[in-house]
Write a protein that holds these residues in place. Structure first.
Motif, short mmCIF file in Angstrom:
data_model
loop_
_atom_site.label_atom_id
_atom_site.label_comp_id
_atom_site.label_asym_id
_atom_site.label_seq_id
_atom_site.Cartn_x
_atom_site.Cartn_y
_atom_site.Cartn_z
N TYR A 43 0.54 -1.12 0.15
CA TYR A 43 -0.17 0.64 -0.04
C TYR A 43 0.85 1.09 -0.27
O TYR A 43 2.00 1.48 0.71
N PHE A 73 3.63 0.74 2.45
CA PHE A 73 3.50 -0.25 3.59
C PHE A 73 3.43 -2.09 3.29
O PHE A 73 2.49 -1.75 2.45
N PHE A 101 0.03 -5.08 8.91
CA PHE A 101 0.95 -3.88 8.37
C PHE A 101 2.01 -3.81 8.93
O PHE A 101 2.58 -4.36 10.21
N GLY A 102 3.30 -3.81 8.29
CA GLY A 102 4.48 -3.48 8.45
C GLY A 102 4.95 -2.15 8.79
O GLY A 102 3.50 -1.42 8.76
#
Lengths: 116, 114
Positions: free
Chosen positions: A37, A91, A106-107
């Protein structure tokens, strides 16, 4: 629980050059989705590219492509011919497809700076 | 505009006050998610609705937080007795019934607790 790791807090690239953003993840599942993203400054997050784990072919969307290494649990994003508008937070995200939680994880993100 | 909308975009409040955020998802989407994002971090999951049912809640969602989605349309996230640690961007996202898994995000509601 699945974890997503982005080890590059910040990356920079010259306009028109190529940059690769790294992402690794941890899972015991065999089928899942992976996403990249993009979150531009003060704008909403949008999907850049998606990969399904059972597909061996790497996903490609115009200038964006991924290098999906399932055994290594690695999912990097390559941006070719970088443009000023690519500057944003990126992300990496993981989502289970079967069993477990369907909640995307998410990271911490990579800030991409594009130099003119 | 058929995207996800959030209101208000910015909220400044004093510690101890209650705040409420609203999210209007894409109309045909039956799944709705709330995430919290602090500076330098990725989105952290708070809660998930499928239609009007709240199916999952994160441990981050303390008893001061409550979320609703009456009638399976818009959703509200309320924070009672706000603390400075609640300062963050609160993101709403929605998803349809398709198998692609893509989330559609709103622009977020930024909370500052003084």
């Amino acid at each position: 629980a699945q974890t997503v790791t982005q080890s590059q807090p910040e990356m920079s690239v010259q306009e028109a050059e190529t940059v690769t953003l790294s992402c690794t993840y941890d899972t015991s599942e065999s089928d899942y989705y992976l996403f990249w993203y993009k979150q531009p400054p003060s704008r909403q997050m949008i999907l850049v590219i998606r990969q399904e784990a059972y597909k061996q072919q790497n996903a490609t969307e115009n200038r964006f492509s991924v290098n999906f290494q399932k055994a290594a649990k690695s999912f990097s994003l390559k941006i070719s011919d970088s443009q000023l508008g690519d500057a944003a937070m990126y992300f990496c995200a993981y989502r289970s497809k079967s069993g477990g939680s369907y909640i995307p994880t998410f990271g911490r993100g990579t800030s991409l700076i594009v130099h003119p | 505009d058929t995207g996800v909308s959030q209101d208000p975009r910015h909220k400044i409040t004093k510690r101890g006050q209650n705040v409420t955020f609203r999210c209007d998802p894409i109309s045909e989407h039956n799944r709705l998610y709330w995430y919290r994002q602090t500076l330098g971090q990725g989105p952290e999951f708070l809660t998930y609705f499928q239609n009007e049912a709240q199916l999952e809640k994160s441990r981050l969602l303390s008893d001061r937080f409550s979320a609703e989605r009456p009638k399976g349309s818009f959703s509200t996230l309320e924070i009672q007795r706000t603390e400075q640690g609640d300062s963050a961007m609160y993101l709403c996202a929605s998803r349809g019934q398709g198998y692609t898994g893509e989330l559609f995000f709103g622009e977020g509601s930024r909370l500052t607790v003084l």
